[in-house]
Design a protein around this motif. Structure first.
Motif: not given
Length: 260
Positions: A78-102
């Motif tokens: 099956i082929s599909a056009e989809m969308a993901v709605l997501y957000r970053i938890v504000p206080e975990k922004a340093p963790q996201v950058l440190a463990t995953i990157g920009e």
């Protein structure tokens, strides 16, 4: 000379300040080390020689994705056009950058989505993606993603299936089947309505029969004679001319010529 010094001082002050807008937070990186405390919206000063401020959006992001070759339960692609709605938890922004990157969106969000979508869709038939079970598929994909991404500081709010492209001929057969099911449901409704109408007529007929039975059982000789007397009395008070022929028990009326 003083003017040049003032200009340099102003330039230095401006270059050591940054503005964090609403919908994002700032994370200081000083000598390669990330500050665990995030900066909210507003003006913030820093030393440009040793420090940079990384901006991380914390608003809900709509990430459109085109997915091909999603497996279905019966083995179709099956082929599909989809969308993901997501957000970053504000206080975990340093963790996201440190463990995953920009580049966290491409590194983890997209990868986790593709894995979750393939895993969930493989548990459903192709027709389920085309019918009312689409919402259940969307919810299960979002749940799978949330389990992986939430501990890492990324919240998946929802997954949306915008369009589905089924194999050639399958969409038409599904539409025909749905149309047949709707016709069958309509026929069931008509039959149920007819059954109720038939039951109503049976109940009505039974009620009439019971009423007639009660009336016939209650018509005694004395009641009939009493009704005859009442009929004579009403005829006697009538303004019209009447000829009454009777055997003393049952009246028979003959209208006068003037009444015709």
């Amino acid at each position: 000379m003083k003017r040049n010094l003032l200009y340099l001082l102003t330039l230095s002050v401006l270059s050591s300040c940054t503005i964090i807008r609403q919908g994002e937070v700032g994370v200081k990186r000083r000598l390669g080390k990330l500050d665990p405390n995030v900066k909210g919206s507003g003006v913030h000063g820093y030393n440009p020689l040793t420090t940079t401020i990384l901006r991380v959006p914390i608003r809900t992001i709509n990430l459109p994705l085109a997915v091909e070759n999603l497996p279905s339960k019966e083995g179709l692609n099956i082929s599909a056009e989809m969308a993901v709605l997501y957000r970053i938890v504000p206080e975990k922004a340093p963790q996201v950058l440190a463990t995953i990157g920009e580049r966290y969106e491409n590194v983890v969000v997209v990868s986790v989505f593709r894995s979750a979508a393939a895993d969930v869709c493989a548990r459903f038939f192709a027709k389920d993606m085309y019918t009312g079970q689409r919402e259940e598929i969307e919810r299960e994909i979002a749940d799978e993603m949330h389990k992986v991404l939430e501990p890492r500081g990324i919240v998946v709010e929802s997954v949306l299936m915008k369009s589905i492209e089924l194999p050639k001929g399958l969409a038409q057969s599904i539409e025909q089947k749905l149309e047949a099911e709707q016709q069958a449901q309509q026929m069931d409704f008509v039959l149920q309505k007819e059954r109720k109408e038939a039951d109503r007529k049976v109940i009505e007929a039974k009620g009439i029969a019971d009423a007639q039975k009660i009336i016939s059982e209650g018509l005694t000789k004395q009641i009939i004679e009493f009704k005859s007397i009442e009929a004579f009395r009403q005829l006697a008070t009538s303004p019209n001319t009447k000829v009454i022929v009777t055997d003393g028990k049952t009246p028979m009326l003959i209208s006068s010529a003037d009444d015709k």
